[in-house]
Design a protein around this motif. Structure first.
Motif, mmCIF file in Angstrom:
data_model
loop_
_atom_site.group_PDB
_atom_site.id
_atom_site.type_symbol
_atom_site.label_atom_id
_atom_site.label_comp_id
_atom_site.label_asym_id
_atom_site.label_seq_id
_atom_site.Cartn_x
_atom_site.Cartn_y
_atom_site.Cartn_z
ATOM 1 N N ALA A 180 -46.615 -3.943 51.095
ATOM 2 C CA ALA A 180 -45.675 -2.694 51.250
ATOM 3 C C ALA A 180 -45.664 -2.140 52.561
ATOM 4 O O ALA A 180 -44.822 -1.953 53.143
ATOM 5 C CB ALA A 180 -46.011 -1.828 50.040
ATOM 6 N N GLU B 7 -50.446 -5.925 47.044
ATOM 7 C CA GLU B 7 -49.374 -4.948 47.253
ATOM 8 C C GLU B 7 -49.396 -4.062 48.072
ATOM 9 O O GLU B 7 -48.187 -4.100 48.634
ATOM 10 C CB GLU B 7 -49.117 -4.513 45.757
ATOM 11 C CG GLU B 7 -48.563 -5.418 44.490
ATOM 12 C CD GLU B 7 -48.736 -4.570 43.328
ATOM 13 O OE1 GLU B 7 -49.131 -3.407 43.270
ATOM 14 O OE2 GLU B 7 -48.412 -5.396 42.284
ATOM 15 N N LYS C 173 -43.748 -4.057 54.833
ATOM 16 C CA LYS C 173 -42.211 -4.237 54.751
ATOM 17 C C LYS C 173 -41.915 -2.632 54.794
ATOM 18 O O LYS C 173 -40.626 -2.353 54.806
ATOM 19 C CB LYS C 173 -41.995 -4.526 53.288
ATOM 20 C CG LYS C 173 -42.201 -5.791 53.025
ATOM 21 C CD LYS C 173 -41.818 -6.178 51.489
ATOM 22 C CE LYS C 173 -42.231 -7.589 51.234
ATOM 23 N NZ LYS C 173 -41.974 -7.769 49.638
ATOM 24 N N LYS C 174 -42.598 -1.759 55.082
ATOM 25 C CA LYS C 174 -42.325 -0.284 55.491
ATOM 26 C C LYS C 174 -41.212 -0.114 56.656
ATOM 27 O O LYS C 174 -40.589 0.739 56.492
ATOM 28 C CB LYS C 174 -43.680 0.487 55.782
ATOM 29 C CG LYS C 174 -43.480 1.745 55.677
ATOM 30 C CD LYS C 174 -43.410 2.503 54.305
ATOM 31 C CE LYS C 174 -43.291 4.039 54.273
ATOM 32 N NZ LYS C 174 -42.979 4.496 52.907
ATOM 33 N N LEU D 62 -48.285 4.377 53.958
ATOM 34 C CA LEU D 62 -47.188 4.339 52.702
ATOM 35 C C LEU D 62 -46.970 5.603 52.044
ATOM 36 O O LEU D 62 -46.256 5.763 51.192
ATOM 37 C CB LEU D 62 -47.924 3.543 51.753
ATOM 38 C CG LEU D 62 -48.324 1.875 52.167
ATOM 39 C CD1 LEU D 62 -49.118 1.172 51.359
ATOM 40 C CD2 LEU D 62 -46.942 1.457 52.479
ATOM 41 N N SER E 16 -55.616 4.702 45.285
ATOM 42 C CA SER E 16 -56.806 4.825 44.254
ATOM 43 C C SER E 16 -58.027 4.106 44.829
ATOM 44 O O SER E 16 -57.683 2.900 45.436
ATOM 45 C CB SER E 16 -56.416 4.177 43.092
ATOM 46 O OG SER E 16 -57.541 3.802 42.077
ATOM 47 N N ARG F 45 -48.494 7.320 49.823
ATOM 48 C CA ARG F 45 -48.716 7.745 48.349
ATOM 49 C C ARG F 45 -50.069 7.912 47.940
ATOM 50 O O ARG F 45 -51.023 7.260 48.832
ATOM 51 C CB ARG F 45 -48.026 6.379 47.802
ATOM 52 C CG ARG F 45 -48.829 5.071 48.100
ATOM 53 C CD ARG F 45 -48.150 3.912 47.089
ATOM 54 N NE ARG F 45 -47.517 2.913 47.719
ATOM 55 C CZ ARG F 45 -47.131 1.869 47.221
ATOM 56 N NH1 ARG F 45 -47.978 1.276 46.126
ATOM 57 N NH2 ARG F 45 -46.634 0.830 48.022
ATOM 58 N N PRO F 46 -50.477 8.256 46.580
ATOM 59 C CA PRO F 46 -51.749 8.232 46.313
ATOM 60 C C PRO F 46 -52.545 6.824 46.493
ATOM 61 O O PRO F 46 -51.952 6.122 45.797
ATOM 62 C CB PRO F 46 -51.951 9.064 45.017
ATOM 63 C CG PRO F 46 -50.264 9.558 44.813
ATOM 64 C CD PRO F 46 -49.379 8.633 45.713
#
Lengths: 184, 377
Positions: free
Chosen positions: A98, A94, A101-102, A79, A84, A81-82
């Motif tokens: 994601a 989510e 759906k990437k 993904l 958490s 992205r950072p």
């Protein structure tokens, strides 16, 4: 439904490179590194480092149960992205969606979310997703996913099968397996 | 679809029906004489196959009412073509449209969403219709090259034709389609200046989403700026006159703006949503609750300060639309992340007062239970 094709391809590769073992007893337990789970009787299973534990009764191209155990940061690395560590179950769902759906060919248009709700897996708070994917041949494929984050690791149990025939036939075997899932 | 049948049908339709007033005929048979021997039927077949794959993959938008509306606009533009041109919508947030050699014109739902009225939509349709009616797929240099060299391999010829239909044409053919399109727009009784307006909007949006001024993949294509200048030159002496039909368009397609932002979020394109919502001119065109999507983009992107930016965006949404329930739920998620339990409880309760039985209310109930347990401790 490129992701389903990718899953099938991954299963195909695993099928080529690994040994499929029959589940001989009704209460046979599989011991992973950090979990244990009862396997459905008479199914075949295989376990590879890359793809995790995979089970099927009639062949992985038709339907499969998959158990994923991976480092959280590795599981969602694609993904870019950072991530958490204080992720909520709804956010974990989510992230899972994601990741699915990437694929650029997919663009998210071929995945329908039928249900997205909180669920327990091995007594831990997680998510449950019921998804419907459409194959390039127009075939509806249903996917059930239970996912949870425990410490540094992400665990998911998923069941993928064509909506007609296979999905309803083996859904109970999957749910029984989910019910038997324990962290060790 | 076989070539002879289609060709004869189109020829009959073209000769039997009166073209829109003051528009020169599109069908220039003499210039296509050298192509007579080509396997055009194979081109159509390949387009049919491509289209079949789109349907099987569930990529085609299923809103029949919207499709009928758009098809009606196409038939007003090309009355002599009857049903030979079929407009279809793709569930894609991007800015794209193409005409297949078999007469199917595909518009991305995101492109329609950006437009303001029927006349602007009509220009896009007229441009794509011109590509098909003028058979631009048989006129590209690459197509001719392939067809001259390899008569024996119709597949390559067909692929070249379909490829150009999908990827866009050369500068000359794009400019010609613009010119024919704007003429057709005027002849059909629409205000031709809206054609220029449509291109300005698309350029503005293309720049905002990072597609740049040249939305095409080829250096040989005209930039959007060049296309706007060409169209401005054509319409400058024409009186501002004709239908615009903003209301009818809004009723049929207004909801697509909302859907487009959702599609960008669903495909992880958070920066696109942020860019669109930060452009004040573009922001005005989107629904009042659109700041919710800006908040979602920040929350899901998860970079430093994004949670605070998300809170600001959700609150802005709720200032504009106080009963927009999803913003309360999302705000609660962010407060949970920031461990502001009382604030989370407050907004979750507000969400449940609006949506007590919504699908995702299950998460909210589970989080409220956790907050209550924390209080008990």
């Amino acid at each position: 439904m490129r992701c389903a094709v990718i899953v099938c391809f991954a299963l195909f590769l695993s099928a080529c490179n690994s040994v499929w073992t029959p589940v001989r007893n009704a209460d046979q337990v599989y011991l992973g590194d950090r979990y244990q789970v009862e396997l459905p009787h008479k199914w075949l299973y295989t376990n590879t480092k890359n793809t995790g534990l995979t089970l099927s009764l009639d062949g992985p191209y038709l339907h499969a149960i998959h158990v994923e155990e991976a480092l959280y940061l590795e599981a969602f690395r694609s993904l870019q992205r950072p991530l958490s560590k204080s992720v909520l179950p709804s956010e974990l769902a989510e992230l899972y969606l994601a990741r699915l759906k990437k694929s650029p060919e997919n663009g998210g248009v071929n995945i329908e979310t039928l249900s997205n709700r909180p669920a327990l897996l091995g007594g831990q708070d997680g998510f449950f997703l019921h998804l419907r994917l459409k194959s390039s041949d127009g075939l509806d494929v249903d996917v059930l996913v239970y996912g949870v984050l425990r410490g540094e690791h992400f665990f998911s149990l998923s069941y993928t099968a064509p909506k007609l025939w296979y999905f309803p036939r083996d859904k109970n075997s999957f749910e029984k397996m989910v019910g038997s899932f324990r962290f060790i | 679809m076989k070539y002879p049948a289609t060709f004869v049908l189109l020829a009959i339709l073209a000769s039997a029906c009166k073209p829109a007033q003051n528009v020169r005929p599109f069908y220039d048979e003499s210039s296509l004489k050298h192509l007579k021997t080509l396997e055009e039927s194979r081109v159509h077949q390949l387009a049919d196959e491509f289209e079949g794959d789109l349907y099987k993959a569930g990529a085609v938008h299923q809103d029949r009412k919207l499709r009928r509306y758009v098809q009606g606009v196409m038939q007003r533009l090309f009355p002599e073509m009857g049903n030979a041109i079929q407009v279809k919508l793709l569930k894609q947030p991007g800015l794209n449209a193409y005409a297949l050699p078999n007469g199917s014109v595909y518009l991305y739902s995101g492109l329609i969403a950006r437009l303001e009225n029927e006349a602007q939509l009509a220009f896009i349709l007229a441009h794509e219709g011109a590509h098909f009616v003028d058979r631009h797929y048989l006129r590209t240099k690459e197509y001719r090259k392939v067809s001259d060299w390899v008569y024996a391999t119709p597949l390559l010829v067909s692929q070249a034709a379909v490829f150009h239909a999908l990827a866009g044409y050369s500068r000359d053919l794009e400019s010609k389609a613009d010119q024919l399109g704007i003429e057709r727009l005027k002849a059909a009784g629409y205000d031709p200046r809206e054609g220029v307006a449509a291109m300005r909007i698309l350029r503005q949006e293309a720049l905002a989403v990072g597609e740049g001024d040249d939305a095409s993949a080829y250096a040989s294509h005209p930039t959007l700026k060049q296309r706007i200048e060409l169209l401005e030159g054509i319409v400058q002496n024409w009186p501002a006159h004709g239908d615009v039909n903003a209301s009818a368009f809004g009723q049929a397609a207004g909801y697509l703006r909302d859907q487009t932002l959702q599609q960008y979020l669903a495909s992880d394109q958070y920066q696109v949503v942020i860019n669109l919502m930060w452009n004040s001119r573009i922001r005005k065109q989107y629904p009042a609750h659109s700041d919710f999507y800006l908040g979602e983009a920040y929350r899901r992107r998860g970079q430093k300060y994004d949670l605070d930016l998300a809170i600001d965006a959700y609150q802005k949404c709720l200032e504009a639309v106080p009963d927009y329930a999803p913003a309360y739920k999302a705000l609660g998620f962010v407060y949970m992340k920031k461990q502001q339990w009382e604030m989370a409880e407050q907004v979750f309760s507000k969400y449940l007062s609006y949506k007590p039985t919504a699908d995702e209310a299950a998460y909210v109930y589970s989080y409220l239970k956790k907050i209550a347990q924390r209080k008990g401790e």
